[in-house]
Motif scaffolding. Structure first.
Motif, PDB file in Angstrom:
ATOM      1  N   ALA A  33      -1.139   0.643  52.941  1.00 14.27           N
ATOM      2  CA  ALA A  33      -0.400   1.282  51.849  1.00 14.27           C
ATOM      3  C   ALA A  33       0.989   0.673  51.687  1.00 14.27           C
ATOM      4  CB  ALA A  33      -0.294   2.780  52.110  1.00 14.27           C
ATOM      5  N   SER A  34       1.622   0.291  52.805  1.00 11.29           N
ATOM      6  CA  SER A  34       2.961  -0.302  52.725  1.00 11.29           C
ATOM      7  C   SER A  34       2.950  -1.638  51.991  1.00 11.29           C
ATOM      8  CB  SER A  34       3.544  -0.482  54.122  1.00 11.29           C
ATOM      9  OG  SER A  34       2.797  -1.454  54.846  1.00 11.29           O
ATOM     10  N   ARG A  35       1.753  -2.216  51.913  1.00  9.55           N
ATOM     11  CA  ARG A  35       1.610  -3.476  51.183  1.00  9.55           C
ATOM     12  C   ARG A  35       0.947  -3.255  49.827  1.00  9.55           C
ATOM     13  NH1 ARG A  35      -0.184  -7.745  56.002  1.00  9.55           N
ATOM     14  NH2 ARG A  35       1.551  -7.210  57.404  1.00  9.55           N
ATOM     15  N   ASP A  36       1.104  -2.033  49.338  1.00  5.69           N
ATOM     16  CA  ASP A  36       0.566  -1.663  48.025  1.00  5.69           C
ATOM     17  C   ASP A  36      -0.930  -1.904  47.926  1.00  5.69           C
ATOM     18  OD1 ASP A  36       3.090  -0.901  47.124  1.00  5.69           O
ATOM     19  OD2 ASP A  36       3.575  -2.945  46.523  1.00  5.69           O
TER      20      ASP A  36
END
Length: 399
Positions: free
Chosen positions: A330-333
């Motif tokens: 998620a942190s990397r979209d």
């Protein structure tokens, strides 16, 4: 003497055994445990003054067990009725029994094996290997595990509750006597070619496998525990080394994600093997297949609740690793990820989840052994025509 169609050699075996009893001044009997002979062996046994015991259950072990149960002497010497064993020289067996030994084994390798008495496959591979396995697994000092000529204290052997019905009966006797810490001795004995014209009942690979299978099943440590501990240790060490990334062994050799996956497999299989070892030990000890030991106290401490706690912790580790992996994604979209690093944590998560689930199921399986069994006891009433069977408290039949 166990007997199944031994008409060619039974009479001479009985005569040799009787000759020993007379020369040694021993009061005894010759018991022929017949296992369903159809060649006249039963009539030969009776004609030569032996006591005939008919054993309905088929198998070498069943015949021996039936003969031992029916024997009336304090000491029993057993031997095949094929004229291969030396029934005329049983003095060393009797002497060792009178010294207080509960089991006296013959050793054909020390006493001498005559030409043609034992196939080369049995002499140089089968018997030595199986005897070595028996000594390794159970700490026995017996050099010839499968010698069919042996003497023993009848009651001591009955107390061992021997259960096998086939050729592995010979191994079970030695194993259980060793585990029960009975005094065991060994004396040299000779082996001669048997006097039969037909093929022996023994089948090399079938009966050899039955002996090996018995030794393995009777030793959960060597079948499950030690291999499981080895796999688990290798998996943990290898996985720990590779958790942070690839490792270079040499300039040209590198271990990475594929080896990490193999380490995960080692951990899962090793943990399952250890679980099988604990379940097998608890079952065999509880139902009398093997004697109890101090290790049983450790097993009793492994309650279902404690096993489930460890399982929940492993499952929690797996779920936590999965959540962490999703958060990194998620942190990397939710874009592309490095397959090498992401797979590493997925393997870790799956290993923890599978190990936790297996451990939990093994805990429930193990706890089933501790369920108390209700044994219904039925008191046998006297026959109806027995005056003692009349009871005043029973209601009278209506006319």
């Amino acid at each position: 003497m166990p007997c199944l169609n031994e008409a060619e050699t039974l009479a001479v075996c009985i005569r040799k055994a009787r000759g020993f009893l007379e020369r040694a001044g021993v009061e005894g009997e010759i018991v022929v445990a017949d296992n369903g002979s159809s060649d006249g062996s039963q009539e030969i046994a009776l004609a030569n003054g032996a006591r005939l015991v008919r054993v309905e259950t088929k198998g070498y072990g069943a015949a021996l067990a039936g003969g031992i149960a029916a024997a009336q002497g304090r000491f029993v010497i057993m031997g095949d009725a094929d004229d291969s064993y030396d029934f005329e020289n049983l003095g060393p067996f009797l002497a060792k029994l009178r010294e207080g030994n509960k089991l006296v084994m013959g050793n054909r390798f020390k006493g001498g094996i005559k030409d043609g008495a034992m196939p080369p496959l049995h002499r140089y591979l089968g018997n030595p290997v199986l005897s070595f396995v028996g000594r390794l697994f159970f700490g026995s000092h017996i050099g010839d595990f499968h010698c069919g000529l042996r003497g023993f204290d009848r009651q001591a052997i009955l107390d061992l509750n021997l259960r096998t019905t086939g050729m592995e009966f010979a191994s079970e006797m030695v194993v259980k006597a060793t585990q029960a810490k009975l005094p065991i001795a060994e004396v040299p004995t000779t082996l001669s070619p048997d006097g039969r014209s037909r093929r022996p009942h023994l089948r090399s690979f079938r009966d050899g496998w039955r002996h090996l299978r018995f030794l393995l099943l009777f030793s959960p440590r060597w079948l499950f525990l030690y291999p499981g501990l080895a796999l688990l240790l290798v998996g943990i060490v290898l996985g720990g080394v590779l958790l942070g990334g690839p490792v270079h062994i040499t300039r040209t050799i590198e271990i990475d994600i594929h080896t990490f996956l193999m380490a995960a497999m080692f951990i899962i299989v090793g943990l399952q093997a250890i679980s099988f070892a604990l379940i097998g030990r608890r079952f065999a000890s509880r139902y009398g297949f093997i004697p109890k030991s101090n290790f049983d106290g450790v097993l009793e401490a492994l309650t279902l609740e404690r096993i489930l706690l460890a399982a929940v912790l492993l499952i929690g580790l797996g779920v936590g690793t999965l959540i962490w992996g999703v958060s990194v994604w998620a942190s990397r979209d939710f874009g592309p990820l490095d397959a090498n690093s992401s797979m590493r944590y997925m393997i870790l998560a799956m290993t923890a989840l599978v190990s936790g689930l297996q451990l939990g199921m093994s805990g429930f399986m193990s706890s089933m052994i501790n369920i108390p069994l209700y044994e219904r006891r039925v008191t046998e009433l006297p026959p109806p025509d027995d005056p003692m069977s009349r009871r005043r408290d029973l209601p009278k039949k209506k006319p």
